[in-house]
Every structure is written in C-alpha cells, then in structure tokens.
Scaffold this motif. Sequence first.
Motif, mmCIF file in Angstrom:
data_model
loop_
_atom_site.group_PDB
_atom_site.id
_atom_site.type_symbol
_atom_site.label_atom_id
_atom_site.label_comp_id
_atom_site.label_asym_id
_atom_site.label_seq_id
_atom_site.Cartn_x
_atom_site.Cartn_y
_atom_site.Cartn_z
ATOM 1 N N ASP A 48 -5.997 -0.853 -4.764
ATOM 2 C CA ASP A 48 -5.449 -1.524 -3.589
ATOM 3 C C ASP A 48 -6.400 -2.633 -3.151
ATOM 4 O O ASP A 48 -7.446 -2.369 -2.565
ATOM 5 C CB ASP A 48 -5.246 -0.512 -2.455
ATOM 6 N N GLU A 49 -6.028 -3.875 -3.478
ATOM 7 C CA GLU A 49 -6.857 -5.035 -3.177
ATOM 8 C C GLU A 49 -8.310 -4.828 -3.599
ATOM 9 O O GLU A 49 -9.220 -4.885 -2.769
ATOM 10 C CB GLU A 49 -6.775 -5.362 -1.680
ATOM 11 N N THR A 90 0.837 -1.207 0.000
ATOM 12 C CA THR A 90 0.000 0.000 0.000
ATOM 13 C C THR A 90 0.868 1.251 0.000
ATOM 14 O O THR A 90 0.588 2.228 -0.703
ATOM 15 C CB THR A 90 -0.935 -0.016 1.224
#
Lengths: 228, 386
Positions: A173-174, A52
């Motif tokens: 992000d994911e 991240t």
Amino acid sequence: MAADRRTMIEITNVSKSYRRDSLEIPVLHSVSLVVPEGEFLALMGPSGSGKTTLLNLIAGIDRPTSGNVIVNGVDIGMMNESTLARWRSSNVGFIFQFYNLLPVLTAYENVELPLLLTSLKKKGRREHVEAALRLVGLGDRMSHYPKQLSGGQEQRVAIARAIVTDPTIIVADEPTGDLDRVSAGEIMALLEQLNAEYKKTIVMVTHDPRAAEKAHTVMHLEKGELSA
Amino acid sequence: MKIVKLVWKNMMRHKLRAALTVLGIAIAVTAFGMLRTVVTAWNVGVEASAANRLITRDAVSFIFTLPLSYKDQIARVPGVEDVTFANWFGGVYIDKNQFFARLAVPGDNYIDVYPECIVPPEQLAVFKKERNSCIIGSQIAERYNLKLGDIMPVDGDIYPGKWEFVVRGIYTPKDKVTDPSNMFFHWEYLNERMKDQSPGRANQVGWYVIKVKNPAEAASISQKVDALFENSPAETKTETERAFQQDFLASVGAILTAMNVISFVIVGIILLVLGNTMIMSARERTQEYAVLKTLGFTGWHIVGLIGGESLLIACLGGGLGLAGTFPLVAGFAAVMPKGWFPVFQVETITLILGVSSAVLVGILSSIFPIQRAISTRIVDGLRQVG
Ligand SMILES: Nc1ncnc2c1ncn2[C@@H]1O[C@H](COP(=O)(O)OP(=O)(O)OP(=O)(O)O)[C@@H](O)[C@H]1O
Ligand SMILES: [Mg+2]
C-alpha cells in the motif's frame, strides 16, 4: 498477460461499505477483478476511492459486505478469524506506506517475527532472515533498530519481513509514498526483482506514476468502481 | 527471538515509566506487608498471651458455682498442666464505692498459674503457710497505705460476716496489661467457714483456671473438659481467657478490622497504578498490535504480550516490595518497646498474600487493554496514526 496463466486472485461483485454510527458509507460498488499468477498490478486512483479497502480485502484483513474473494483457489470470505490469520501468515506478504516495523526490535528481529509462527527452529529462522535481509541489501544492518535506519532502509526491512515466509502474493500500500526519488527507485527495483525472479504476484497501490510504470498492469479505481 | 523477549523489550520501552510503576507497586506492597505483619503479630499476641489459660465456668451463668470435685477430673484431661480456681468474694473494705477484686484462691498454686503477678518468694512462702493471710496488688497497697503484717477487715456480702486478712505479700504486675489491684486470699479459709455456717455452700468453686501445655490444643481441651460434665447438674463452658474477656477483644477487633481493610485498599491502589500504565502502553501500541495481527499473530499472542508485561511489572514490584518489608519490619521490631508483641516478624502467610496480590493485580490490570487490543479490527488499528 497470457490467458493461459493460472488465476491467483479472483474478485467477483465485491461491495464494501463501512458503517459509521447509523450511517452506511459505501466504498466499493460491485467490483470484479481477475489477477493471474505472476502478475504485477498497480492500483491507482484518487484519495478516498477505496484502494486500501480493496487491497485489504485481497489480503484477508477485511471482509467484503457482499461478493466473493478467492485467492489462490480458496474463498477467504468463508474462513473464520483464526484460519484466516494462519492463511495470511503463510500466503501474504505485507508492505505498508509507513513501514510499520516494531520500534523495539532490531531489523533482524522484525524480519524474524513472521517466522515465530512457523515450526522453524532458531537455526532455520536465522538462515531465512539473513537471506531475506541480504536480498534487500541490508545484510550489514541486521542489528540496527528502525530509528537507526533511513526511510528507504526501513522499507527494505519491511520488504524482507514480507518475503521471509515465501508468500504467494505480496500486497503493497503506497510502498514509496513516504520516500524520496532515489529510495523509491530502489524499492521499485526490488519489487520488480521479486516479481521477475521469484515469481511473486504483486498488488500495489500507488499515487506515483513512476512507480506504476514498473507494473505490468495499471488499473484505476474511481468512486468505488474499477477501470483499466 | 521469542515472544518473551518482545515482552521484555516492550516493558523497557519507557524505562522511567516502567521504573516508576515498579517502584510504586514496591512501596505499596511494602506498606501492605508491614500492615499484614502488624495484624498477624496482634493475632499471634492475643493467642500467645491468652491461649495457654482456659476458664471453665458454669454453662448457664457466671454466678453459679461448680463442685470442687471437678478439679481432679479436669486435671486428668491430657494436655492440662495445672488446674486452679477462684471464687468471687465481693465484700466491702473501708469504702463501699472503692471497688477492687477480692478472690478466694488455692494458696498452693494460683500464683504459679498467674506468673504475671510477681510476688517475692519469701513473701509467697509465708503466705502459703498462714491460713488467713492475703496477697494484694501494689496499687492497693499504695492506695490504702498497707504494709506487710497489716490487717484488712472486710465485711462480707456474698459470704456474710466479718472477715479479717493479714497482708503477707504484695505483688507487682509484670506488664501494663496486668491488673495491679487484686486481692487474693486462701480459699480453704473461706471453705472452712462455709462448712461451719452453711454446709450447702461448701466445696463450691466460682470458676476453674486451666493451664494447658500447648496453646494449639486449647480448643480441643476446652471441648474435652466440657464433655466431661455434659448432662451433669452443673454443665460447664470452657474458653480461652482472652475470649472470656470480651471487652478486650471487641476493642482490638475494630482496629484490626481497620488495618485489614486498609491493607486491601492498598492492593486496590496498586491495581490503579498498574492498570493506568498498562492502558497507556496498550493504547500507544494499537497500530503495532494491528500489524502483529496482520502478520498472523492471534488473540492468544496478544494476551501473552500484554498480560506478560503486566505480570512482569507486578512481580518485579511485588518482589522488590516484599524484599523491602523485611528490613522495615526488623527496624520496627528493634525500636518497638519489648512486650508489645510477643512475635513481630514477616510471616509466611504475609509473603503468600503479597505474592498472590501482585499476581492478581498483574492479571486484572491487563484484562481491559487485552480486551481492547483484541477487539480492535485490524483495518481500524492500522489506520490509527501511531
Ligand atoms: N475502517 C474504516 N471505517 C470507516 N470508514 C472507512 C474505513 N476504511 C476506509 N473508510 C472509508 O472508505 C473510503 C475509502 O478509504 P480507502 O482507505 O480505501 O481509500 P484510499 O483509496 O486508500 O485513499 P488514500 O489514497 O487516501 O489512501 C474513505 O471514505 C474512508 O473514509
Ligand atoms: Mg489508502
């Protein structure tokens, strides 16, 4: 990954550490990375490895402790806050794990948000928002509030919000981290489409091997160091 | 969609909380408006009941007298409607320890300038014609069992000798604040005897009472009167009758000060109510502000969002509260005994104060949450679990 493609993201010797009280917590150690235009890159790695953090540096919402981050030809480390904010609004599309839609706004209004920072008039904004929502398959859910949508639908609204300003890169992000398999598949198909048809450069952090499969390149981050 | 719409939707997110905050502000603003109305009415009352009468006395001390010749000069000052005067007579009537004011006054107009002393017209007419007659207050008549035609013998001290007055009038006070225990007799009667016995003290006046046409001119008329006698052997000091009665002002002043303070304490309470709501709201939305900043919204947008919501709530509450002040004040005015306040209504200044307090509170309440939202770094804001 032809070598003649233009470089979109160039990261050179980037280190990042966080300061907690008097303690210096190193997260990234001299990371270097080149991402060509049109790339679909997946970043994998264990929790806490700094994925991240690296994504935030690329997206210009955080600054490296040392090293350079050059995106689309500009050194974003050199920009002041307000220039960087303007740069983000026109160059980067954001997709978060938990969608991060504003709960008080409808799908339509959420997607319209980034356009409020442009010079587009109401009619122009409407055209863009409707096109983006249709692209993600939610043309019929425009007036729904986030809590009236499923997780997969919320993430598709978030994708519409990320692409409505036609950014050059998309960071995710994911994006499938909170979704079931079917919904995750739909989201990945969308990202593939954005990459293949709309030529968006995509950097995606994921834990999901099935998602990483869709990317052109997979890189691993471990203890702050990058490997192929 | 505009930012304004987001401000509105943010406020409506917790309808009950917003409604309670607006209601809390409204109640406080109503209380504020009510208190300010009382304070204003009191000031208006003090001004109205007193300011149309000025007292001119010797600039050095109350015990020195002024020449009778000043009367005509004062009467010529523009804005002066009538001039009368009085001398403090003193003396002893029956009991040395039973005090009441005895004043030598011009028979022709003194009572006209003091209409709060109500004398039956036929009694006043008789009084005016008879040189050694007097008018007494109803309380004196009662205390000494005096009737019309009775004779009051008084031993003079300031003006020595034996004096006798015939009661030709009994006045009743118009209201509670009027003194019912005065005695008035003819100044001419006193002056004749002075001319006879001590000519140096003749044609001397204790103080002048000036009735002005417009109370708003009281200050300028006072100045003009005093200017007339500047550099003369007897300089004057002119002020409103109420200012003259220092005791009265001092006691009311303390109550007014208390009310003033309380009304602004209420503004402080509103600030706490709204400040609390705004801090709670902004804390809950830390992540949303981080998302907005990620999308490219700047500090000024955040200022607009939080400040706008705070101002909106403050103005809704303030507007509601001021609207509630009118019926409340009207209700009070209806049940209050007449004569407490000559004017009792919501004044413009109260509205202005109410509105500006609400706006000020709206701004102040948002400063802390705005500062927090802006200074939180995006990455920290995003990590915050909503
Ligand atoms: N804003 C911050 N302040 C302090 N420490 C931070 C901050 N952001 C990240 N860290 C620390 O940096 C390290 C890497 O965090 P990061 O979020 O980049 O990991 P990640 O690879 O994304 O992990 P996950 O897979 O769990 O999301 C962690 O140890 C984390 O505690
Ligand atoms: Mg992470």
